[in-house]
Design a protein around this motif. Structure first.
Motif, short mmCIF file in Angstrom:
data_model
loop_
_atom_site.label_atom_id
_atom_site.label_comp_id
_atom_site.label_asym_id
_atom_site.label_seq_id
_atom_site.Cartn_x
_atom_site.Cartn_y
_atom_site.Cartn_z
N SER A 14 0.69 -1.36 0.22
CA SER A 14 -0.04 0.00 -0.06
C SER A 14 0.73 1.20 -0.03
CB SER A 14 -0.93 0.02 1.09
OG SER A 14 -1.04 1.23 1.59
N SER A 15 0.62 1.89 -0.96
CA SER A 15 1.30 3.31 -1.10
C SER A 15 1.20 4.17 0.11
CB SER A 15 1.08 3.99 -2.42
OG SER A 15 0.66 5.33 -2.49
N ARG A 16 -0.27 4.03 0.86
CA ARG A 16 -0.39 5.01 1.90
C ARG A 16 0.47 4.46 3.18
NH1 ARG A 16 -5.01 7.86 3.55
NH2 ARG A 16 -6.09 7.62 1.71
N LYS A 17 0.74 3.32 3.31
CA LYS A 17 1.45 2.73 4.18
C LYS A 17 3.00 3.14 4.04
CE LYS A 17 2.21 -0.69 7.94
NZ LYS A 17 3.31 -1.47 7.63
N GLU A 18 3.47 2.84 2.73
CA GLU A 18 4.66 3.33 2.47
C GLU A 18 5.05 4.65 2.86
OE1 GLU A 18 6.52 1.74 -1.60
OE2 GLU A 18 6.06 3.79 -1.95
N SER A 51 11.88 -0.78 -1.80
CA SER A 51 11.49 -1.42 -2.99
C SER A 51 9.93 -1.31 -3.16
CB SER A 51 11.48 -3.16 -2.78
OG SER A 51 11.02 -3.75 -4.15
N LEU A 52 9.38 -0.63 -4.04
CA LEU A 52 7.78 -0.04 -4.11
C LEU A 52 6.86 -0.83 -3.98
CD1 LEU A 52 8.97 2.78 -6.73
CD2 LEU A 52 8.70 3.02 -4.37
N ALA A 53 5.88 -0.16 -3.20
CA ALA A 53 4.17 -0.97 -2.96
C ALA A 53 3.72 -1.10 -4.59
CB ALA A 53 3.68 -0.23 -2.09
N ALA A 54 2.94 -1.98 -4.42
CA ALA A 54 2.21 -2.17 -6.02
C ALA A 54 1.57 -0.91 -6.54
CB ALA A 54 1.14 -3.33 -5.74
N ASP A 55 1.03 0.08 -5.72
CA ASP A 55 0.34 1.20 -6.18
C ASP A 55 0.61 2.59 -5.99
OD1 ASP A 55 -0.01 1.24 -3.46
OD2 ASP A 55 -2.27 1.78 -3.50
N THR A 56 2.18 2.33 -5.83
CA THR A 56 2.88 3.77 -5.56
C THR A 56 2.78 4.30 -7.02
OG1 THR A 56 4.20 2.74 -3.70
CG2 THR A 56 5.14 4.81 -4.84
N ASP A 57 2.53 5.67 -6.99
CA ASP A 57 2.49 6.50 -8.36
C ASP A 57 3.67 7.40 -8.47
OD1 ASP A 57 0.36 5.58 -9.61
OD2 ASP A 57 -0.94 6.52 -8.29
N ASN A 58 4.23 7.79 -7.31
CA ASN A 58 5.40 8.74 -7.51
C ASN A 58 6.22 8.82 -6.20
OD1 ASN A 58 4.33 10.77 -5.44
ND2 ASN A 58 2.75 10.84 -6.87
N LEU A 59 7.22 9.52 -6.29
CA LEU A 59 8.22 9.37 -5.12
C LEU A 59 8.07 10.61 -4.28
CD1 LEU A 59 11.41 7.72 -7.16
CD2 LEU A 59 9.62 6.70 -5.56
N GLU A 60 7.01 11.23 -4.33
CA GLU A 60 6.94 12.68 -3.56
C GLU A 60 7.12 12.32 -2.05
OE1 GLU A 60 6.54 16.17 -2.82
OE2 GLU A 60 6.53 15.55 -5.06
N HIS A 61 6.61 11.38 -1.64
CA HIS A 61 6.81 10.90 -0.16
C HIS A 61 8.40 10.85 0.44
CE1 HIS A 61 6.04 7.47 -2.37
NE2 HIS A 61 6.06 6.57 -1.42
N PHE A 62 9.15 10.64 -0.49
CA PHE A 62 10.59 10.70 -0.37
C PHE A 62 11.18 12.07 -0.64
CE2 PHE A 62 9.46 6.26 -1.49
CZ PHE A 62 9.90 5.40 -0.25
N SER A 63 10.80 12.99 -0.80
CA SER A 63 11.03 14.40 -1.19
C SER A 63 11.84 14.94 0.01
CB SER A 63 10.21 15.27 -1.69
OG SER A 63 9.09 15.62 -0.62
N THR A 64 11.35 14.50 1.15
CA THR A 64 12.07 15.19 2.39
C THR A 64 13.44 14.56 2.61
OG1 THR A 64 10.93 13.45 3.71
CG2 THR A 64 10.06 15.74 3.85
#
Lengths: 339, 339
Positions: free
Chosen positions: A103-107, A125-138
């Motif tokens: 889950s991208s939300r849990k990621e 290693s990305l979740a099935a539904d991750t669309d972008n890497l915005e949550h790693f921008s920090t």
């Protein structure tokens, strides 16, 4: 709360200077070995803990690497983790692990926890539904290095470690064509993920190159569960013109599908030849043994951890390598051998 | 080195007091929501990291749990870890993992690393050759809680989480006896470990109870590798009076042994009925499907992590529970069904 033992406590009890205690514990040559032994025994007895933790804080390092994977209970991922642990342990890094459960939300939540835990770097290693890497921008803004492995996405300054999934998908399909198959079904996962999208591309390329049509009916998107494998087998049994070849992008799902096909009266490889992916232990335990792509999980884990640690130690900047491609190998076994 | 953003930096840029910034970031009711939004956006933009790390240090907590397992690349252990991660993540704890690779020497080194990393508690499953818990004495003396799971050893103030391996071994063997087997072989691992020693005891008990002799020739100590399974099959084929039942304390090894037996011309379950242990995915993928003991790995991981966290939060002292026994289940499939 129990007070933490310091070098001052040890020094006082032994009637020595704190400097002597500190030097002895750091194995300084100026201190003789009897004194070192005395001090180290006393330190052990008093439960003294080296101040790695505090000194790491001063240096703004935690000597920890964060790892986020889709699922921990996967044969492939457990070999990757084993490789990472081996390298990290030898380099005195700790691994903090978490799973996104696809889950991208849990990621996103995991990424935030890792950020606040001040990991020195990230392996993801990305979740099935991750669309972008915005949550790693920090992480990117702070210059905290991140390496993506297996399920990756292009990102500036961020190495991807993969195998050539397109070529592997092509080879798996070409192998089935070489065994005389002319109607090949492909069972895969979320095509948001490079690994599945690329294997599918390779499958299509092989068909087109051999002048065969790509039929939607022969492409199945699944979650690779055991039940998915059984369902695909039942579907095949109901088809007026069933496939004579089957390429499943996961060994576990391929194995359960083989069981379902046999229950439906198909003979493997005579009626339908089967190829899996990963070379999990299961591949050599099902009958007939499963032809598959050997995916170097342990090596992928070792290389990901080593690259990150090299970067942290200033030995090799990961921004200079965009992608690291590992070798894979088609391993032909009885499930597909027809000629 | 990049300077860490503090609440003072945020306050200066927004022309607010540090106290306001601090309160806003801690969601204090006295600050209105617009201001909170403004401050939290600015904090994100500046890469501010909450001071969990430093404040944990002040509280002498790290909010980390250390996990030491024999091997990471094991199907059973990966389900245990998955359960631990789920619970730890929900309780805002990080998991630091390491593997002993079945070596007591490496387990000692791992324990030392965990101690110096100041984990709040430990979850441990012992290596094959570990003789005592001396290397964890620094934890015991400091009152850092430790829970042993699966491969355990009695220790004061230290909960053991297990299944009743003796009873499970007894039931597996009694099931084979109930299917008409009269000469049952048992393949197991290092009897230094409770799990294997207890299953062996259960095997012996069942035989004795049915008036059958315990024969050394029919007990094999192995490492449970695929090769071990094949070797056992070859040995059986060479025996003048081969067994008619086989109880292997590991599914993976049982599955490879079944393959070897078939190659040697044995029919399963007619000539020899087989029972494994764990209920790994492999059990339902080999033909015939493998009878086995379902071992609740995910639940074991969840309960171990939850018990430790409850102890850390003062909700339940682990010293009051000596042993937690989980339920297991004998699952009968085709590999042993003869009557």
């Amino acid at each position: 709360m129990e007070k933490e033992t310091t070098i001052y406590d040890i020094a006082r009890l032994l009637n020595l200077s704190p400097a002597t205690v500190s030097r002895a514990l750091n194995d300084h040559p100026a201190i003789n070995s009897n004194t070192k032994q005395l001090i180290s025994n006393k330190a052990l007895e008093m439960g003294y803990r080296s101040n790695t933790f505090a000194s790491n804080l001063r240096r703004q390092q935690t000597k920890t690497i964060g790892v986020i994977v889709p699922r921990l209970d996967s044969s492939f991922m457990s070999t990757v983790l084993s490789g990472m642990e081996k390298v990290a342990n030898e380099a005195n890094y700790n691994l903090i692990i978490s799973q996104s459960l696809e889950s991208s939300r849990k990621e996103m939540a995991n990424a935030k926890t890792m950020f606040n835990s001040r990991v020195d770097g990230l392996l993801v290693s990305l979740a099935a539904d991750t669309d972008n890497l915005e949550h790693f921008s920090t992480f990117f803004r702070k210059g905290i290095p991140m390496i993506l492995f297996d399920r990756v996405m292009p990102q500036k300054n961020c190495t991807n470690i993969v195998i050539d999934n397109l070529k592997a998908g092509y080879e798996a399909t070409a192998h089935l064509l070489g065994q005389g198959c002319r109607r090949i079904m492909h069972v895969t996962g979320s095509v948001k993920r490079n690994v599945y999208a690329d294997r599918l591309k390779g499958y299509k390329m092989a068909l087109l190159e051999h002048g065969l049509p790509v039929e939607d009916e022969l492409i199945r998107l699944t979650d690779f569960t055991r039940q998915d494998g059984l369902d695909v087998a039942d579907e095949i049994a109901r088809m007026p013109s069933p496939p004579d070849g089957l390429f499943v992008a996961s060994d576990l799902c391929a194995a359960s599908c083989m069981g379902g096909l046999r229950k439906n009266g198909f003979s493997i490889p005579k009626d339908i030849a089967v190829v899996g992916f990963n070379d999990d232990p299961i591949a050599q335990l099902v009958e007939p043994n499963l032809t598959t792509i050997h995916y170097p999980g342990q090596e992928m884990g070792e290389i990901a951890a080593q690259s990150l640690i090299n970067h942290l130690n200033g030995l090799l900047r990961i921004s200079t390598t965009n992608t690291i491609l590992l070798n894979y190998e088609l391993i032909v076994r009885e499930s597909s051998r027809r000629v």
